[in-house]
Design an enzyme around this catalytic site. Structure first.
Site, PDB file in Angstrom:
ATOM      1  N   ARG A 142      14.029 -69.293  12.814  1.00 25.75           N
ATOM      2  CA  ARG A 142      13.729 -68.337  11.725  1.00 25.75           C
ATOM      3  C   ARG A 142      13.020 -69.045  10.566  1.00 25.75           C
ATOM      4  NH1 ARG A 142      15.392 -65.771  15.463  1.00 25.75           N
ATOM      5  NH2 ARG A 142      16.720 -63.919  15.397  1.00 25.75           N
TER       6      ARG A 142
ATOM      7  N   SER B  70      19.251 -58.773  10.874  1.00 29.97           N
ATOM      8  CA  SER B  70      20.235 -59.766  10.402  1.00 29.97           C
ATOM      9  C   SER B  70      19.927 -60.110   8.949  1.00 29.97           C
ATOM     10  CB  SER B  70      20.156 -61.051  11.226  1.00 29.97           C
ATOM     11  OG  SER B  70      20.380 -60.790  12.579  1.00 29.97           O
TER      12      SER B  70
ATOM     13  N   GLU C 255      18.389 -64.597   5.601  1.00 30.81           N
ATOM     14  CA  GLU C 255      17.165 -64.515   6.416  1.00 30.81           C
ATOM     15  C   GLU C 255      16.140 -63.607   5.730  1.00 30.81           C
ATOM     16  OE1 GLU C 255      17.340 -63.474  10.799  1.00 30.81           O
ATOM     17  OE2 GLU C 255      15.810 -62.068  10.133  1.00 30.81           O
TER      18      GLU C 255
END
Ligand code: FAD
Ligand code: EPU
Length: 341
Positions: free
Chosen positions: A164, A238, A334
């Site tokens: 990520r 998320s 995130e």
């Protein structure tokens, strides 16, 4: 190209946060982009590229120009014995592109089916799901540099991809507009079904023999059963990354929590399932006003209707504190939090 004023962003961010942009433009060509740059210089205002708006949280109205990326087109560049090289423009919808690959028997991205957003944002956090990351099929990208208006190619190594993560979330954040991405797709598929019960799902919905279309269908089915659809309830997938901890820390947590969910990484560290930590901390399904924690997936924060960015962040901060107190683990966000002024 028109530059609009006081433009609502509610329908353009998957969290459905009700904020406005002072200025808003849709860019569909290099000419448009240069016009926008001119506008930014003349008005000395801040700017941000918007793809599908599925990984951002607006904290307030945006006091600058939001540049919506509408560059479109998919082109086959060439092939060799095992691969086909495909260039997609940044404004293409990611899942439409994956669907195009599957329909054309080009394998590799099928495990990344149904991830919302644009092709241009896919390298920003190196999107991943079900055992595949975008980087696994990445060749290069082209990006416009705001500073000098030049188009520069970025190779795999230039992008510094991680979990990520990429250079575009770090040194290059806000400095470039990704214009196109070139992918290397497989002529002979290598099926990846070990992760997240894809194989069981294929059997359950009776779509054998295995094919990339079967994997796409299975991934879509699993995702639809777990993740909230932003059309129904605001969210950005998320909210946090899965945290990585040392072997010692993991062993001490394992003594207290024998059922802790983790994956051992090649360097000996452990990636924990943040959803499990948040769930254990008692947050799953909790709601504070219109901000909440999804009832099926504790890693997903949701906007039931009229939550503000601040309310979502306040909830996130409480979750971070609980997880720190219980497990001594720091959660990293995130989602890209955008302060508009
Ligand atoms: P945006 O939200 O519009 O932008 C994200 C950031 O990238 C912003 O900082 C923006 O300025 C920048 N940006 C966007 N386009 C460009 C460009 N062309 N050039 C330069 N900067 C740019 N992610 C995963 O990795 N795996 C998943 O499984 C996953 N599942 C999700 C499920 C749901 C229901 C939702 C809502 C989100 C999920 N996500 C997932 C997160 C999200 O889909 C991805 O991060 C996606 O790549 C975001 O794309 P976007 O176009 O919407 O980006
Ligand atoms: N879990 C719980 N309770 C919860 C949620 C999860 O106990 O409320 C447990 C699950 O039972 C499972 C484990 O945690 O054992 C992992 O859950 P899941 O398979 O749903 O995956 P995840 O780790 O929560 C990651 C990605 C997703 C991606 C899926 C599938 C991150 C931050 N998230 O989620 O990506 O789709 O795996 O590969 O890495 C995103 O980035 O936005 C995203 C949705």
């Amino acid at each position: 190209m028109e530059i609009l004023k006081n433009y609502s962003l509610k329908a353009l961010n998957s969290f459905a946060i009700n904020v406005d942009a002072k200025y808003f433009a849709r860019v569909a060509s290099m000419k448009d982009l240069l016009e926008v740059k001119d506008f930014i210089v003349k008005n000395n205002c801040q700017f941000m590229i918007l793809g599908g708006g599925s990984n951002i949280l607006f904290m307030n109205d945006y006091d600058g120009i939001i540049v919506s990326n509408n560059l479109s087109g998919i082109e086959i560049l060439g092939e060799d014995e095992n691969h086909v090289y495909v260039k997609a423009q940044a404004g293409e919808n990611w899942d439409d592109f994956v669907s195009w690959c599957v329909e054309n028997n080009l394998a590799g991205l099928e495990n990344l089916s149904l991830i919302p957003g644009s092709v241009g944002a896919s390298p920003i956090q190196n999107i991943g799901a079900y055992g595949v990351e975008m980087k696994d099929h990445f060749v290069e990208l082209e990006a416009f540099q705001w500073e000098n208006s030049k188009v520069q190619a970025y190779s795999y190594d230039d992008c510094q991809f991680g979990y990520r993560n990429s250079i575009f979330k770090n040194e290059q954040k806000g400095k470039v507009v990704i214009l196109s991405v070139t992918f290397r797709l497989d002529k002979k598929p290598i099926f990846k079904t070990a992760y997240g019960a894809i194989q069981e799902e294929i059997k359950r919905i009776g779509i054998e023999p295995i094919s990339i279309k079967a994997i796409r269908d299975a991934v879509i089915s699993i995702r639809e059963s777990k993740l909230p659809d932003p059309e129904d309830i605001g969210n950005a997938g998320s909210f946090f990354k899965n945290p990585v901890i040392t072997e010692n820390h993991y062993q001490s947590l394992k003594k207290t929590y024998p059922k802790i969910v983790s994956y051992k990484l090649p360097d000996g560290s452990h990636k924990l399932a943040a959803g499990w930590l948040i769930d254990q901390a008692g947050w799953k399904g909790k709601r504070e006003g219109d901000a909440g924690v999804h009832e099926k997936q504790a890693l997903v924060l949701v906007n039931y209707r009229n939550a503000t960015g601040l309310e979502i962040i306040q909830l996130a901060a409480k979750i971070e504190q609980s997880v720190k107190e219980l497990f001594n683990v720091d959660l990293e966000r995130e989602v890209n939090v955008v302060f508009g002024s």
